[in-house]
Design a protein around this motif. Sequence first.
Motif, PDB file in Angstrom:
ATOM      1  N   UNK A  59       0.892  -1.378  -0.214  1.00  0.00           N
ATOM      2  CA  UNK A  59       0.023  -0.148   0.305  1.00  0.00           C
ATOM      3  C   UNK A  59       0.985   1.136  -0.123  1.00  0.00           C
ATOM      4  N   UNK A  60       0.741   2.194  -0.983  1.00  0.00           N
ATOM      5  CA  UNK A  60       2.183   2.954  -1.294  1.00  0.00           C
ATOM      6  C   UNK A  60       0.997   3.966  -1.572  1.00  0.00           C
ATOM      7  N   UNK A  61       1.768   5.720  -0.838  1.00  0.00           N
ATOM      8  CA  UNK A  61       0.666   7.243  -0.794  1.00  0.00           C
ATOM      9  C   UNK A  61       2.063   8.086  -1.823  1.00  0.00           C
ATOM     10  N   UNK A  62       1.397   8.420  -3.185  1.00  0.00           N
ATOM     11  CA  UNK A  62       2.637   9.684  -3.435  1.00  0.00           C
ATOM     12  C   UNK A  62       2.019  10.987  -3.433  1.00  0.00           C
ATOM     13  N   UNK A  63       2.370  11.555  -2.376  1.00  0.00           N
ATOM     14  CA  UNK A  63       2.181  13.086  -2.449  1.00  0.00           C
ATOM     15  C   UNK A  63       1.769  14.206  -4.247  1.00  0.00           C
ATOM     16  N   UNK A  64       1.647  14.458  -4.319  1.00  0.00           N
ATOM     17  CA  UNK A  64       0.662  14.360  -5.355  1.00  0.00           C
ATOM     18  C   UNK A  64       2.101  16.834  -5.469  1.00  0.00           C
ATOM     19  N   UNK A  65       3.229  16.728  -6.644  1.00  0.00           N
ATOM     20  CA  UNK A  65       3.383  18.201  -6.673  1.00  0.00           C
ATOM     21  C   UNK A  65       3.144  19.492  -6.485  1.00  0.00           C
ATOM     22  N   UNK A  66       1.636  19.044  -6.856  1.00  0.00           N
ATOM     23  CA  UNK A  66       0.560  19.978  -7.039  1.00  0.00           C
ATOM     24  C   UNK A  66      -0.517  20.538  -5.694  1.00  0.00           C
ATOM     25  N   UNK A  67       0.117  19.852  -4.508  1.00  0.00           N
ATOM     26  CA  UNK A  67      -0.334  19.793  -3.737  1.00  0.00           C
ATOM     27  C   UNK A  67      -1.802  18.824  -3.299  1.00  0.00           C
ATOM     28  N   UNK A  68      -2.279  18.175  -4.447  1.00  0.00           N
ATOM     29  CA  UNK A  68      -3.746  18.071  -4.299  1.00  0.00           C
ATOM     30  C   UNK A  68      -3.652  16.992  -3.751  1.00  0.00           C
ATOM     31  N   UNK A  69      -4.700  15.828  -3.090  1.00  0.00           N
ATOM     32  CA  UNK A  69      -4.758  15.294  -2.394  1.00  0.00           C
ATOM     33  C   UNK A  69      -3.787  13.550  -2.873  1.00  0.00           C
ATOM     34  N   UNK A  70      -2.809  12.745  -1.815  1.00  0.00           N
ATOM     35  CA  UNK A  70      -2.291  12.446  -2.438  1.00  0.00           C
ATOM     36  C   UNK A  70      -2.893  10.562  -2.869  1.00  0.00           C
ATOM     37  N   UNK A  71      -1.895  10.618  -4.516  1.00  0.00           N
ATOM     38  CA  UNK A  71      -2.686   9.064  -4.693  1.00  0.00           C
ATOM     39  C   UNK A  71      -2.040   7.742  -4.019  1.00  0.00           C
ATOM     40  N   UNK A  72      -2.840   7.036  -3.423  1.00  0.00           N
ATOM     41  CA  UNK A  72      -3.599   5.934  -2.754  1.00  0.00           C
ATOM     42  C   UNK A  72      -3.438   4.742  -3.219  1.00  0.00           C
ATOM     43  N   UNK A  73      -2.426   4.421  -4.036  1.00  0.00           N
ATOM     44  CA  UNK A  73      -3.266   2.875  -3.992  1.00  0.00           C
ATOM     45  C   UNK A  73      -2.059   1.664  -4.228  1.00  0.00           C
ATOM     46  N   UNK A  74      -2.554  -0.337  -4.182  1.00  0.00           N
ATOM     47  CA  UNK A  74      -1.505  -1.011  -4.391  1.00  0.00           C
ATOM     48  C   UNK A  74      -0.880  -0.888  -5.120  1.00  0.00           C
ATOM     49  N   UNK A  75       0.150  -1.291  -4.861  1.00  0.00           N
ATOM     50  CA  UNK A  75       1.263  -1.943  -5.694  1.00  0.00           C
ATOM     51  C   UNK A  75       2.189  -3.188  -5.866  1.00  0.00           C
ATOM     52  N   UNK A  76       1.599  -4.276  -6.635  1.00  0.00           N
ATOM     53  CA  UNK A  76       2.541  -5.270  -7.215  1.00  0.00           C
ATOM     54  C   UNK A  76       3.529  -5.086  -7.494  1.00  0.00           C
ATOM     55  N   UNK A  77       4.629  -5.746  -6.936  1.00  0.00           N
ATOM     56  CA  UNK A  77       5.723  -5.750  -6.794  1.00  0.00           C
ATOM     57  C   UNK A  77       6.565  -6.609  -7.897  1.00  0.00           C
ATOM     58  N   UNK A  78       7.382  -5.786  -8.969  1.00  0.00           N
ATOM     59  CA  UNK A  78       7.659  -6.633 -10.045  1.00  0.00           C
ATOM     60  C   UNK A  78       8.920  -6.742 -10.040  1.00  0.00           C
ATOM     61  N   UNK A  79       9.942  -5.840  -9.459  1.00  0.00           N
ATOM     62  CA  UNK A  79      11.335  -6.106  -9.304  1.00  0.00           C
ATOM     63  C   UNK A  79      11.961  -4.868  -8.356  1.00  0.00           C
ATOM     64  N   UNK A  80      13.272  -5.359  -7.920  1.00  0.00           N
ATOM     65  CA  UNK A  80      13.722  -4.877  -6.765  1.00  0.00           C
ATOM     66  C   UNK A  80      15.487  -4.359  -7.388  1.00  0.00           C
ATOM     67  N   UNK A  81      15.874  -3.687  -7.182  1.00  0.00           N
ATOM     68  CA  UNK A  81      17.348  -3.698  -7.496  1.00  0.00           C
ATOM     69  C   UNK A  81      18.085  -2.765  -6.506  1.00  0.00           C
ATOM     70  N   UNK A  82      19.044  -3.208  -5.941  1.00  0.00           N
ATOM     71  CA  UNK A  82      20.324  -2.423  -5.013  1.00  0.00           C
ATOM     72  C   UNK A  82      20.535  -1.734  -5.757  1.00  0.00           C
ATOM     73  N   UNK A  83      20.630   0.093  -5.132  1.00  0.00           N
ATOM     74  CA  UNK A  83      21.351   1.187  -4.994  1.00  0.00           C
ATOM     75  C   UNK A  83      22.526   1.501  -4.825  1.00  0.00           C
ATOM     76  N   UNK A  84      22.077   1.215  -3.604  1.00  0.00           N
ATOM     77  CA  UNK A  84      24.046   1.360  -2.868  1.00  0.00           C
ATOM     78  C   UNK A  84      23.291   2.597  -2.277  1.00  0.00           C
ATOM     79  N   UNK A  85      24.402   2.200  -1.072  1.00  0.00           N
ATOM     80  CA  UNK A  85      23.828   2.967   0.588  1.00  0.00           C
ATOM     81  C   UNK A  85      22.731   2.419   1.067  1.00  0.00           C
ATOM     82  N   UNK A  86      22.004   1.508   1.169  1.00  0.00           N
ATOM     83  CA  UNK A  86      21.410   0.841   2.166  1.00  0.00           C
ATOM     84  C   UNK A  86      19.921   1.464   0.863  1.00  0.00           C
TER      85      UNK A  86
END
Length: 99
Positions: A59-86
């Motif tokens: 369950x993910x919420x994303x803040x709007x760059x315009x100040x509108x209500x956040x997008x709240x969604x269920x996200x199914x993970x398809x990939x995950x990659x390490x970027x470094x630094x944890x």
Amino acid sequence: MNDRSAPPERRLDRRIPMSCPAAIHLPGGDTVEAECVELSVGGMTLRSTYVPGEAEVLRVSVSSPTGAAPLVARLEVKRCHALGGGRYEIGGAIVQVLG
């Protein structure tokens, strides 16, 4: 002939680069900070310290760059990659928009 150009784009939806604060809401009530770096009609890419399980639904919420209500969604993970630094880059498909 060997063509060493980039592989063909398999995603059907146009992706919009972003840099918006986001949050991953865990089932136990904890929240992990994230950044939404890309968004499309069908999915999103997040960067976070959270390491999801394969095909985990978040369950993910994303803040709007315009100040509108956040997008709240269920996200199914398809990939995950390490970027470094944890930090990790998580790509997923939106399976349900909650708000």
